[in-house]
Design an enzyme around this catalytic site. Structure first.
Site, mmCIF file in Angstrom:
data_model
loop_
_atom_site.group_PDB
_atom_site.id
_atom_site.type_symbol
_atom_site.label_atom_id
_atom_site.label_comp_id
_atom_site.label_asym_id
_atom_site.label_seq_id
_atom_site.Cartn_x
_atom_site.Cartn_y
_atom_site.Cartn_z
ATOM 1 N NE ARG A 143 -3.681 -2.365 0.109
ATOM 2 C CZ ARG A 143 -3.335 -3.530 -0.441
ATOM 3 N NH1 ARG A 143 -2.206 -3.642 -1.115
ATOM 4 N NH2 ARG A 143 -4.118 -4.576 -0.344
ATOM 5 C CB SER B 138 -9.458 -1.480 3.944
ATOM 6 O OG SER B 138 -9.979 -2.709 3.478
ATOM 7 C CD GLU C 150 -5.905 0.976 2.260
ATOM 8 O OE1 GLU C 150 -6.189 0.759 1.078
ATOM 9 O OE2 GLU C 150 -5.969 0.097 3.148
#
Length: 351
Positions: free
Chosen positions: A160, A239, A343
């Site tokens: 990520r 998420s 995130e």
């Protein structure tokens, strides 16, 4: 190139949250994108790049500067080589690769947002990451004042993360190039146990591309991870927290906290990461810390379908959302000594 002033940004995000931008520019060509960026940089105006808005948390006061919405289009497939304009809708592009019989991104179906955002976050799900198929990213380098081509290695992809995320004020992604696979209509080898189980096969097996895509879409929908304007469980950024990657020493400490809190018979999720590190599950941590599906009694709550999604139930503000996020972070830290990291990108606010 469309230009609006004091323009609402909430409708451009999947959270449907955030105040207005001083100026909103919508660019439909690479040349318009570059012109808008150059103008903002020349004027010393803060610049916010918006694609699909699926990874943004914008403060209630909005953005004092130029918000640039990238709405470029372009899907060019030559053999197994794919080039996408940054403004292409990602999930639509995935569907077209499956229709073309090419493997490599089929398990990334249903992920909201634009193609240009995928290399920034190194988007991944169900055993695939875009870094496995990206060959090159074409971007405007704001420091050099020119368009550059960055190889996959130069993008510095990790979990990520990427060069673009590490230096967010330097590059504006214009186009993304991929190398897909012609496997006679079959998917890439399945890496994710849940996907393989749902398809009745073993990890490592291949299945028909359309079956892989449809299965992933069903799995995502059950978790509220496919956009549906009628379903407030999808008024989210997917998420909200990344899965923590712990050093071996930190994982041992965490493991001891789990035993202390939950008993000797409970083992936390543990997945291989880089050498000397172990990845665990943010969703598991949130649930075991007491934040179960549907947690909350205000306008921002945990999804009723998935503990990893924080949602706007229709009347939330960004501050409502952040209060919930801070409560979850504090609760997980107190319970297990692990600090969750958000995130989505925050604009004008912090956790």
């Amino acid at each position: 190139m469309q230009e609006l002033h004091d323009a609402p940004l909430a409708p451009l995000t999947t959270f449907r949250l955030g105040g207005p931008a001083t100026r909103l520019v919508t660019a439909t060509t690479d040349a318009e994108v570059i012109a808008a960026v150059r103008r903002a940089d020349a004027d010393g105006t803060p610049l916010l790049i918006i694609g699909g808005g699926s990874n943004l948390v914008i403060g209630d006061k909005g953005f004092d500067g130029t918000a640039l919405r990238i709405a470029t289009s372009g899907f060019e497939l030559t053999g197994t080589a794919l080039e996408l304009a940054a403004g292409e809708v990602w999930t639509d592009a995935v569907a077209r690769t499956v229709e073309a019989g090419l493997a490599g991104v089929e398990c990334l179906a249903g992920i909201p947002g634009s193609a240009g955002a995928t290399p920034i976050q190194n988007v991944g799900a169900y055993g695939q990451e875009v870094s496995a198929t990206i060959t090159e990213v074409i971007a405007y380098d704001r420091h050099a004042g020119e368009t550059v081509a960055l190889s996959a290695a130069e993008c510095a992809f990790s979990y990520r993360h990427s060069r673009f995320k590490a230096d967010p004020d330097r590059y504006v992604v214009l186009r993304v190039r991929f190398a897909l696979e012609d496997a006679d209509g079959l998917s890439a080898p399945l890496k994710y146990v849940e996907t393989a189980r749902a398809l009745g096969v073993e990890p490592g097996d291949r299945v028909p591309l359309a079956e892989a895509r449809e299965t992933v879409l069903k799995l995502r929908a059950r978790k509220g991870m496919v956009l549906d304007p009628e379903d407030h469980d999808t008024w989210s950024a997917g998420s909200f927290f990344t899965n923590p990657i712990l050093t071996d020493v930190d994982f041992a400490v965490f493991h001891a906290r789990v035993k202390e809190r939950l008993g000797d018979g409970v083992e936390p999720p543990a997945y291989p990461a880089e050498e000397g590190h172990t990845k665990t599950s943010a969703a598991w941590l949130i649930d075991k810390a007491g934040f179960t599906k549907g947690y909350g009694d205000g306008p921002a709550r945990i999804s009723t379908k998935h503990t990893l999604a924080l949602t706007n139930r229709g009347a939330a503000t960004t501050e409502d959302l952040l209060a919930l996020a801070r409560e979850v972070v504090a609760g997980v830290r107190d319970a297990f000594g692990v600090t969750l990291v958000n995130e989505p990108v925050t604009v004008g606010v912090t956790l």
